[in-house]
Design a protein around this motif. Structure first.
Motif, PDB file in Angstrom:
ATOM      1  N   ALA A  86     -42.790  -2.307 -14.636  1.00 49.03           N
ATOM      2  CA  ALA A  86     -43.026  -1.002 -15.260  1.00 49.03           C
ATOM      3  C   ALA A  86     -42.297   0.098 -14.500  1.00 49.03           C
ATOM      4  O   ALA A  86     -41.702   1.008 -15.103  1.00 49.03           O
ATOM      5  N   ALA A  87     -42.316   0.022 -13.172  1.00 51.15           N
ATOM      6  CA  ALA A  87     -41.663   1.045 -12.358  1.00 51.15           C
ATOM      7  C   ALA A  87     -40.153   1.018 -12.533  1.00 51.15           C
ATOM      8  O   ALA A  87     -39.485   2.061 -12.456  1.00 51.15           O
ATOM      9  N   ALA A  88     -39.601  -0.160 -12.772  1.00 58.15           N
ATOM     10  CA  ALA A  88     -38.160  -0.247 -13.010  1.00 58.15           C
ATOM     11  C   ALA A  88     -37.767   0.516 -14.265  1.00 58.15           C
ATOM     12  O   ALA A  88     -36.678   1.110 -14.330  1.00 58.15           O
ATOM     13  N   ASN A  89     -38.646   0.505 -15.237  1.00 52.47           N
ATOM     14  CA  ASN A  89     -38.353   1.205 -16.500  1.00 52.47           C
ATOM     15  C   ASN A  89     -38.422   2.723 -16.351  1.00 52.47           C
ATOM     16  O   ASN A  89     -37.777   3.452 -17.120  1.00 52.47           O
ATOM     17  N   THR A  90     -39.198   3.201 -15.397  1.00 51.27           N
ATOM     18  CA  THR A  90     -39.370   4.654 -15.226  1.00 51.27           C
ATOM     19  C   THR A  90     -38.617   5.197 -14.022  1.00 51.27           C
ATOM     20  O   THR A  90     -38.629   6.410 -13.774  1.00 51.27           O
ATOM     21  N   LEU A 121     -35.083  -7.586 -11.487  1.00 51.84           N
ATOM     22  CA  LEU A 121     -36.023  -6.632 -12.062  1.00 51.84           C
ATOM     23  C   LEU A 121     -35.488  -5.213 -12.048  1.00 51.84           C
ATOM     24  O   LEU A 121     -35.881  -4.383 -12.862  1.00 51.84           O
ATOM     25  N   GLY A 122     -34.615  -4.908 -11.098  1.00 54.61           N
ATOM     26  CA  GLY A 122     -34.075  -3.564 -11.003  1.00 54.61           C
ATOM     27  C   GLY A 122     -35.051  -2.550 -10.447  1.00 54.61           C
ATOM     28  O   GLY A 122     -34.877  -1.344 -10.638  1.00 54.61           O
ATOM     29  N   CYS A 123     -36.059  -3.022  -9.743  1.00 55.53           N
ATOM     30  CA  CYS A 123     -37.052  -2.117  -9.160  1.00 55.53           C
ATOM     31  C   CYS A 123     -36.501  -1.511  -7.868  1.00 55.53           C
ATOM     32  O   CYS A 123     -35.859  -2.194  -7.069  1.00 55.53           O
TER      33      CYS A 123
END
Length: 389
Positions: A128-132, A189-191
């Motif tokens: 979720a954090a990766a998306n934001t 994940l891109g986090c």
């Protein structure tokens, strides 16, 4: 004494420099060496920059006993900031929960076992954090059952669930920070992940060697001894054997009204008992399976942790129960951790053929040989993400 990630931040708040308002994922075991709770400690240092709290399964206060018992969102009684439950109608933080937060700080005590759900909660948080674009900062803590021993088959992706989202062995030998670094890299994940590492942690030792206080991370994980047997005994959640919930020694005590202990112990593959002694007992669970009924079974006493292999032990014990009590033993029916179309045992074991192998009376050692090549490949990947010598 081991210096945790939390202790390092309290000693040097500059570690979190560049972070404005942040949230905290924690529970009742998130304390310092003097048992002080992490929300109070971080609020004392960072004041209003601590803007939201998040809790995993069992609730931030650790009040709920069992699987699929959700907790509601609330407010912290002293700080007055929201406490979002990540084991509620959603198990993933929503964009609204992350809105206005520069980062989420994670301070959770894991148990080193694939099915323990806190790691999956952190994984979902990272996704979720990766998306934001929200940073995730993990304050690392020790793996309580050491960081060297690895055991079990790798999870088959067809059995992926909240108790196993990606291929891991049951006992993975990683800290939470190491595991999330592996997830973030291997699964792209891109986090924006950072790990505040510990100081002076010897990965060959168990939790008692850290000098840190043990606070039960979940209601049925009261002792380090519980964590030692858990990578095997958790399989009993997928059977009609009591795993000891409703007793004072969950996962160490196990059995059922139909069990004949002497016959079971005489049938277990002998080498699977290395490092442990099974003591025959009778017990009466106060809740959960067989509540109020007289059960016969065992308490497992681990006398040599270096020789004891919890996953092997429980598989061998189940094989014995299947042979001795084929008409009484049952695999539990769904649902289990929100999966309604798979047997709980398959989700826990991470593989259907292990259950069928037990049903067919196969040797546990023979089944172990079949997963060793996969385990060696995992060990090679795992070695890239070890943060401690």
């Amino acid at each position: 004494m081991v210096v945790t990630g939390l202790a390092r931040v309290l000693d040097d708040p500059g570690i979190l420099s560049g972070i404005g308002r942040f949230g905290l994922l924690y529970n009742q075991a998130s304390v310092d060496a003097r048992f002080r709770p992490v929300p109070d400690l971080l609020a004392g240092v960072f004041a209003e920059r601590l803007a939201a709290l998040f809790g995993p399964q069992h609730g931030a206060a650790g009040t709920e006993q069992d699987n699929m018992i959700e907790t509601e969102h609330s407010a912290h009684p002293r700080l007055g900031i929201p406490v979002y439950s990540l084991y509620s109608r959603t198990r993933r933080p929503t964009p609204e929960m992350l809105d206005g937060l520069d980062a989420i700080v994670v301070d959770l005590q894991d148990t080193g076992t694939r099915v323990y759900t806190y790691a999956t909660t952190v994984l979902y948080l990272m996704e979720a954090a990766a998306n934001t674009g929200t940073r995730v900062v993990i304050l690392d803590r020790p793996n309580p059952i050491n960081g060297k021993d690895v055991e079990g088959n790798l999870l088959n992706p067809q059995c992926a669930s909240f108790v196993g989202p990606h291929p891991l062995p049951m006992r993975h030998g990683l800290t939470l920070g190491e595991l999330m670094t592996l997830y973030n890299t291997v699964y792209a994940l891109g986090c924006r992940l950072e790990v505040v590492t510990m100081k002076d942690w010897d990965r060959t030792g168990y939790f008692e060697a850290t000098g840190l206080p043990w606070v039960l991370p979940s209601p049925n994980m009261p002792l380090v001894e519980t964590a030692v047997v858990y990578p095997g005994q958790v399989i009993l959640e997928g059977t009609n054997l009591s795993e000891g919930r409703g007793t004072t020694r969950p996962f160490e005590i196990f059995g059922a009204p139909y069990v004949e202990p002497r016959r079971v112990i005489e049938t277990i593959e002998e080498d699977a008992l290395k490092g442990a002694v099974l003591r025959e007992i009778e017990f009466r669970p106060t809740f959960n399976k067989w509540a109020g009924e007289l059960c016969r079974g065992f308490q497992i006493h681990v006398i040599d942790r270096e020789r004891f292999r919890p996953y092997r032990f429980t598989l061998a014990m189940l094989s014995s129960v299947l042979r001795v009590h084929p008409d009484e033993f049952r695999w539990s029916s769904p649902p289990y951790e929100y999966v309604h179309d798979r047997l709980p045992a398959d989700l826990i074991l991470g593989e259907t053929k292990l259950r069928t192998g037990l049903e067919d009376g196969r040797s546990v050692f023979e089944m172990e040989d079949e997963w060793m090549e996969d385990l060696e490949e995992f060990m090679a990947v795992r070695s890239r993400f070890l943060l401690y010598p």
